[in-house]
Scaffold this active site. Structure first.
Site: not given
Length: 334
Positions: A53, A55-56, A100, A170, A194, A249
């Protein structure tokens, strides 16, 4: 003077660096990435797990937290770094990283921002694990699987989108609940894109080989007094519902990704609805990725099942393909 370790342990074989047999990398240690990681560890699928990632602090914290559970796991090596050299020799790389969607942001804008992230990630993955299979989980998954395929230069059988594997799970869960049986005994497939424009294949829904549509010919239509169509609607809405309630989720997608990995690392040749290149199938003419029932084994995604679809189902698939292509054709820098 001999150390405690030397007094305790007498070597038999020469010490040499071992290459891992079943190394798995997870890129992105957000909620989804960590759910994938814990699901992989819980099924003892890897002999080495690598996390990456940007973000260390978060990355190191997650790594340490998992390492502290080593007594309860059968994965002897858990590593993490922002440098992709830590991912070297991975059999499978799971990509959950990405930006996002912001409120009111168009999908095209979101996709383009994620393309820019993937332009950094994907070449690094391939540099250190040229023989790996990449599973794309980041959304919109079908388009980002196409992006990954393009950026990686890997053959299409080694670039897989998590696609409708979770949608189908689902679907089976919700149908099984209605019938009072276990989801594994309730067979049904969600295919295509999807998310919102996915296709429920009602003609194939069965329990113990009994076609439910033969028992209720209106199943899945608007004329159905039992309103089974609502089940597919719930599948489509379920992610939004969970996000509304808890903010994201993660558990179910993590479990579903571990399920895909198990089929490949254990060479099971099980069939899963995952996102693959569908050009030339069902009259689709563009290079788009959609979910179809695919055989997954140690080589990756080796075959696609020719699902007998009704005309309206094929039309829905084509419509999804067109929607995706409309976005893909305008992407820059691929």
């Amino acid at each position: 003077m001999a150390t405690l370790k030397e007094k305790l342990i007498a070597p038999v074989a020469e010490e040499e660096a071992t290459v891992p047999n079943n190394k798995i990398t997870v890129v992105g240690v957000g909620q989804v990435g960590m759910a994938c990681a814990i699901s992989i560890l819980g099924k003892s699928l890897a002999d080495e797990l690598a996390l990456v990632d940007v973000l260390e602090d978060k990355l190191k914290g997650e790594m340490m937290d998992l390492q502290h559970g080593s007594l309860f796991l059968q994965t002897p090596k858990i590593v993490a770094d922002k440098d992709y050299s830590v991912t070297a020799n991975s059999k499978i790389v799971v990509v959950t990283a990405g930006v996002r969607q912001q409120e009111g942001e168009s999908r095209l804008n979101l996709v383009q921002r994620n393309v820019n992230v993937f332009k950094f990630i994907i070449p690094q993955i391939v540099k250190y694990s040229p023989d790996c299979i990449i599973i794309v989980v980041s959304n919109p998954v079908d388009i980002l699987t196409y992006v990954t395929w393009k950026l990686s230069g890997l053959p299409k059988h080694r670039v897989i989108g998590s696609g409708c594997n979770l949608d189908s799970a689902r679907f089976r869960y919700l149908m099984a609940e209605k019938l009072g049986i276990h989801p594994s005994s309730c067979h049904g497939w969600i295919l295509g894109e999807h998310g919102d424009s996915s296709v429920a294949v009602w003609s194939g829904v069965n329990v113990a080989g009994v076609s439910l549509q033969e028992l209720n010919p209106e199943m899945g239509t608007d004329n159905d007094s039992e309103n089974w169509k609502e089940v597919h609607k719930m599948v489509v809405e379920s992610a939004y519902e969970v996000i509304k309630l808890k903010g994201y989720t993660n558990w179910a997608i993590g479990l579903s990704v571990a399920d895909l990995i198990e089929s490949m690392l254990k060479n099971l040749s099980r069939i899963h609805p995952v996102s693959t290149m569908v050009k030339g199938m069902y009259g689709i003419e563009n290079e788009v990725f959609l979910s179809l029932p695919c055989i997954l084994n140690a080589r990756g995604l080796t075959s696609v099942i020719n699902q007998k679809l009704k005309d309206d189902e094929v039309a829905q698939l084509k419509k999804s393909a067109d929607t995706l292509w409309d976005i893909q054709k305008d992407l820059k820098d691929l």
